[in-house]
Each structure stands twice: as C-alpha cells, then as structure tokens.
Motif scaffolding. Sequence first.
Motif, PDB file in Angstrom:
ATOM      1  N   LEU A 179      62.254  50.305  47.753  1.00 27.30           N
ATOM      2  CA  LEU A 179      60.810  50.410  47.546  1.00 27.30           C
ATOM      3  C   LEU A 179      60.408  49.831  46.202  1.00 27.30           C
ATOM      4  O   LEU A 179      59.431  49.091  46.092  1.00 27.30           O
ATOM      5  N   VAL A 180      61.184  50.141  45.153  1.00 32.67           N
ATOM      6  CA  VAL A 180      60.888  49.618  43.818  1.00 32.67           C
ATOM      7  C   VAL A 180      60.977  48.091  43.814  1.00 32.67           C
ATOM      8  O   VAL A 180      60.121  47.400  43.261  1.00 32.67           O
ATOM      9  N   ASP A 181      62.027  47.544  44.456  1.00 31.77           N
ATOM     10  CA  ASP A 181      62.179  46.086  44.518  1.00 31.77           C
ATOM     11  C   ASP A 181      61.015  45.448  45.263  1.00 31.77           C
ATOM     12  O   ASP A 181      60.501  44.393  44.862  1.00 31.77           O
ATOM     13  N   LYS A 182      60.581  46.097  46.374  1.00 34.17           N
ATOM     14  CA  LYS A 182      59.471  45.558  47.146  1.00 34.17           C
ATOM     15  C   LYS A 182      58.191  45.562  46.332  1.00 34.17           C
ATOM     16  O   LYS A 182      57.413  44.594  46.367  1.00 34.17           O
ATOM     17  N   LEU A 183      57.947  46.622  45.580  1.00 39.67           N
ATOM     18  CA  LEU A 183      56.754  46.687  44.737  1.00 39.67           C
ATOM     19  C   LEU A 183      56.768  45.571  43.702  1.00 39.67           C
ATOM     20  O   LEU A 183      55.762  44.897  43.481  1.00 39.67           O
ATOM     21  N   ARG A 184      57.913  45.361  43.057  1.00 43.42           N
ATOM     22  CA  ARG A 184      58.005  44.328  42.020  1.00 43.42           C
ATOM     23  C   ARG A 184      57.858  42.930  42.606  1.00 43.42           C
ATOM     24  O   ARG A 184      57.288  42.038  41.978  1.00 43.42           O
ATOM     25  N   GLU A 185      58.392  42.720  43.831  1.00 43.90           N
ATOM     26  CA  GLU A 185      58.238  41.424  44.475  1.00 43.90           C
ATOM     27  C   GLU A 185      56.772  41.095  44.698  1.00 43.90           C
ATOM     28  O   GLU A 185      56.379  39.930  44.680  1.00 43.90           O
ATOM     29  N   ASN A 194      47.791  46.547  39.230  1.00 45.32           N
ATOM     30  CA  ASN A 194      48.084  45.253  39.820  1.00 45.32           C
ATOM     31  C   ASN A 194      47.983  45.252  41.337  1.00 45.32           C
ATOM     32  O   ASN A 194      48.160  44.220  41.974  1.00 45.32           O
ATOM     33  N   LEU A 195      47.763  46.401  41.957  1.00 44.52           N
ATOM     34  CA  LEU A 195      47.614  46.474  43.408  1.00 44.52           C
ATOM     35  C   LEU A 195      46.181  46.089  43.758  1.00 44.52           C
ATOM     36  O   LEU A 195      45.248  46.868  43.611  1.00 44.52           O
ATOM     37  N   THR A 196      45.991  44.844  44.213  1.00 44.53           N
ATOM     38  CA  THR A 196      44.662  44.321  44.450  1.00 44.53           C
ATOM     39  C   THR A 196      44.091  44.840  45.760  1.00 44.53           C
ATOM     40  O   THR A 196      44.809  45.326  46.629  1.00 44.53           O
ATOM     41  N   VAL A 197      42.780  44.697  45.906  1.00 42.00           N
ATOM     42  CA  VAL A 197      42.116  45.121  47.131  1.00 42.00           C
ATOM     43  C   VAL A 197      42.634  44.313  48.316  1.00 42.00           C
ATOM     44  O   VAL A 197      42.857  44.842  49.404  1.00 42.00           O
ATOM     45  N   SER A 198      42.847  43.002  48.120  1.00 47.61           N
ATOM     46  CA  SER A 198      43.364  42.187  49.215  1.00 47.61           C
ATOM     47  C   SER A 198      44.765  42.628  49.604  1.00 47.61           C
ATOM     48  O   SER A 198      45.130  42.600  50.786  1.00 47.61           O
ATOM     49  N   GLY A 199      45.556  43.060  48.604  1.00 49.22           N
ATOM     50  CA  GLY A 199      46.895  43.558  48.907  1.00 49.22           C
ATOM     51  C   GLY A 199      46.845  44.818  49.733  1.00 49.22           C
ATOM     52  O   GLY A 199      47.624  45.000  50.677  1.00 49.22           O
TER      53      GLY A 199
END
Length: 359
Positions: free
Chosen positions: A104-110, A162-167
């Motif tokens: 999960l941490v790796d996915k968030l950073r990616e 950094n979690l954008t609305v489009s994301g």
Amino acid sequence: MRRATSIGSDGAAYRRGIVLGLTMAEIMLLLVFCLLIALTVMFSREQERANLLAARLKQAETALAKEQQTSKDLAALLDEFKRTGAIPQQLDDSWRKLVEARGLVDKLRENGVDPDQLKQYAAKLKDILPTLTADVSGADLATAWRQIAEAKSRMTTIELGNLTVSGVADLIVKGAKTQQAEREGRGEHDWPPIINLSEASGYNFAIGRADLTADFDRKLKTNVVERVAKIVAEYDVDVVEVIGHTDEQAVNNRASNLDGKLIPALAGKVQIDGLTPADNAGLGMARAVSVARVLENDPRLKGVTVLPLSGGQMILPGDKVTDGSVRGDVKERRRIEIRVRRSEGKAASGLRPASGMQP
C-alpha cells in the motif's frame, strides 16, 4: 560592702552567658532543632528520589517481562516451525499484514502521495468513503460521471495534500467497476482477453521473414494498438507480452544473426529486414520483436513495458502443445498473440481488474 561587690560580679557573669536574650542552653537546643529540620528536608528529598528510582525500576522490570514473554513466544513459534515445517498462523498473518502494508505504501508513493502526509488527513478522508463505495449497479456512463461531479463538489473544501480530486475520481470509478464485476461473478480471476493476430485473419508476414507488410503495419498502428490500450486501461495492467508463433514448416538452411542483431533491432538501431533466423523459434522471436517495436513506440502505450517472446512451432491455437503431427502450411498457426498482465510490483498492490472485455 563586700556583699554588694559579690552580687555585682554574679550579675556580670550571668549577662556574659546570654546571647540575643537566650542562654547558651537555649541556643544549643535551637541549633539542634534547626539541624533536625535540615536532616528532615534531606531525608524527604532522598525518599522522593528513592520512590522515583523504584518506579523506574518497576517499569524496567515490566518491559523486561514483556520482552522475555515475546522471546518465549517467538521461541515457541520457531520450535513449532522446526517440528512441523509449516509457518505458524501468527507469523503468517503478521507477515501478510506487513507485505500488504508495504504494498500500500509503495502504491501511494507511485501515485505521488506521501503516506506520512496522508496520515494528517485521515479524519477528512472518511468524508469521501461513502462516494468510493457508492453502488452504481446498472448505471450508465452519464450517471457515473454525475456521481463523480457530485463527489468533486463535496471535496472542493477538503484538503488532501498530494491526493488530487482527479485522483480520487479515478478511485471512485475503479471502486464502482470492481463492485460491479464482483456482483456479476467476475473479479480477481477475470483475466484480460488475448488478442490473436493470425495470418488466417489477414495479418501476414512474408515467408521466412519478420518485417511487417504495409497492411500489417497499418492495422497495428490503428485497430490493434487501440484495442491493446483499452485493455491496459480497463484491467489496470502495465506489461504487454508479444508472442510470435509459427507452423512446423522447417526454415531453410541458413546462418542466424539474431545473437548479434536481435537486441539492436528492438531498440530501432537495426532494421527488422536485416534479421536472419535459422529456425522457427528464432523466426517467432524476430516477428515478435517486429510487432513489439511498433507497440513500444506508440504514445498510447506510454509507461507500458512491451516484452517480445517466442512460442516457435510448439504451441497450437487454443494453448495446446503440439505433438508434431500437424505439419505443413497452416495459416492459423502463423500468428502473433498479445497478452497483458501486471508486473510483480503492481500485482503486490492487491488491486483487482475492473471489468471484462472481449477482443
């Protein structure tokens, strides 16, 4: 006269034994009392220090007892592992949770999200969870986008780092599609379709050659790449495998130059028509490189890893290994298969394919 002198001498002597109106005996008692007070204060401070040290000692003993218990538990688990050869359930569960957390941490950073910063917004993220788990069963595209727009309007006042609305909108779509797939009986094992480009369907190579005809090249750059890009997005994959297959007709006797030219050909440094395979395995690989080069250079597949592979004459259509009895000119066997999958890192994130498609 002598009597008066004696009384005067006694009074002078008495006055010499008085200090500040106190006799020597009273002064001694006062000093002893002050000394007792000082000793009491010192004893009280030492008692406080002793109590503090006792409390710290008790904490240390408690921590040591926990460590000793943990060591005993670990030793018991290791003994169980040595005895049975199976990983104890506690270790297996702990390891699985650790791997899931790391994934999960790796996915968030990616995706450009700092996990440490995300923790600051944990309380606010709960506000969008109802949207992420919204039921859009049977909804058309317009309905889905309306729900995303409503979620966007609700989130305009929420700071998400950094979690954008489009994301977040992408997550909403993926979550809704995953739920829909599970309701339809699909899900984690709903495999992406295979694209089959056979000579029988009009995807032709010249005999014994790997360079693309003009018609094959045009079809690749239009319909085929579009289909591949759609499957990649639909199934959230990042690896495309291009597999070259041949029939069992022998390749004419000639010397192969693939060892020296195959890798440069994939990189575009050598022309495909300059490749000379000496057998069907090499011919299948050369043809796979020819197709892979087109896919790799198309911007619609940016970020996707394209891998050329060879099945040679070994695999029949339908994923069956040949027994060598089907020889001769078989157009259906001369084909390129395109398969998609996830890389190891992406597969570890635990995301499921969103929905099914047919080629």
